[in-house]
Design an enzyme around this catalytic site. Structure first.
Site, PDB file in Angstrom:
ATOM      1  N   GLU A 177       6.883 -22.209   7.310  1.00  0.00           N
ATOM      2  CA  GLU A 177       7.137 -21.632   8.531  1.00  0.00           C
ATOM      3  C   GLU A 177       8.177 -22.164   9.378  1.00  0.00           C
ATOM      4  OE1 GLU A 177       4.157 -22.269  12.076  1.00  0.00           O
ATOM      5  OE2 GLU A 177       3.142 -21.352  10.324  1.00  0.00           O
ATOM      6  N   GLU A 186       0.994  -1.221   0.066  1.00  0.00           N
ATOM      7  CA  GLU A 186      -0.008  -0.005  -0.059  1.00  0.00           C
ATOM      8  C   GLU A 186       0.680   1.286  -0.044  1.00  0.00           C
ATOM      9  OE1 GLU A 186      -3.168   0.510  -0.262  1.00  0.00           O
ATOM     10  OE2 GLU A 186      -3.914  -1.628  -0.084  1.00  0.00           O
TER      11      GLU A 186
END
Length: 301
Positions: A114, A83
């Site tokens: 992960e 953004e």
């Protein structure tokens, strides 16, 4: 590992019968839990500001803000990073979001990613990490091996490391130069850290990037003067920002935007100071694009 010791993995006593409630009651339970998230951030505002200050220093010295995480945490980092260019006109490489498993993991679960500490290291290696960068590792549990591997590598390169976590006394907290533990407690659905923990992480990431870019001169008053007018909505927003900041008519704003080829900040400087279009860009560049500083120095002349 013993997940039962993590606050985010404990059972929430307020929702033990959630599977017996009406839809409205379920929604109410979620809402009630969410109302407490913001207050969980209050104790770590100083730590958040310290990270933001380090990020500003990094930007000024040619460094970057790098978010890294797995699953929901990684997705939130990528979201916040993505953004920044349209909102603040930043280079896409200035604020970077890295997720275990790469772009495919944004929409799909990558089993085992992960748990791979070497993957965290190699992902940062691919970014050519330097000691000018700030690395913010994000994990609700505070113990994700992918993040720990990334943090180990970052520290070895001399980069500042921060940990955004939702549990206390964790390996990531101990390893980080600056730790941001937001203790959100048990989730409405046990272990579903995309909920309260994810909401808290998004709020903190918004704070870090926004505070950093405000302090770096990407905002004039509270206007996003580096907005990139890449679609009709953003063109209209840019025009409104120019009208608001410079106190001019719609036509004057449109003319200045045209003269500055869509550069909102330069259009505002041109209108406020009355300089020629080319001079506006040059003067702003002399002040590193900091509009308020450029106007202040111009008016002192």
């Amino acid at each position: 590992m013993d997940l039962t010791k993590l606050a985010t993995e404990k059972r929430n006593p307020d929702t033990l019968n959630i599977d017996e409630l009406s839809t409205l009651e379920v929604v109410q339970k979620i809402h009630e839990a969410d109302l407490g998230v913001v207050s969980c951030i209050t104790p770590v505002l100083t730590e958040i500001s310290k990270v933001a200050e380090k990020v500003v220093t990094a930007f000024e010295n040619g460094g970057r803000l790098i978010y890294i995480g797995a699953g929901t945490s990684g997705r939130l980092g990528v979201l916040d990073a993505s953004e920044c260019p349209p909102t603040y006109g930043t280079d896409p490489n200035l604020v970077v979001g890295v997720i275990a498993g790469g772009d495919y993991a944004l929409q799909h679960a990558i089993e085992g990613a992960e748990d791979d500490s070497e993957l965290g290291k190699s992902d940062l290696q691919q970014l050519n990490l330097t000691n000018k960068d700030v690395v913010v590792a994000i994990a609700a549990s505070g113990r994700t091996p992918y993040c720990l591997g990334a943090m180990d590598y970052a520290k070895a390169q001399g980069a500042l490391t921060a940990a955004l976590i939702c549990a206390a006394d964790t390996p990531m907290q101990k390893l980080a130069d600056i730790s941001i533990p937001v203790i959100t407690g048990p989730e409405v659905v046990t272990g579903s850290t995309r909920m309260k923990a994810g909401t808290a992480q998004k709020l903190v990431l918004n704070m870090i990037s926004t505070a950093s870019l405000v302090r770096w001169g990407k905002v004039y008053s509270n206007l996003m003067v580096d907005v990139q007018p890449t679609n009709e909505k953003l063109k209209l927003r840019a025009k409104n920002i120019i009208m608001e900041a410079a106190g001019v008519s719609e036509k004057e704003a449109e003319d200045a935007m045209r003269a500055q080829e869509g550069n909102t900040k330069a259009a505002i400087f041109q209108l406020i100071t009355g300089v020629a279009p080319n001079d506006a860009k040059l003067y702003l560049a002399q002040h590193d694009g900091k509009l308020k500083e450029a106007i202040r120095m111009f008016t002192k002349k």
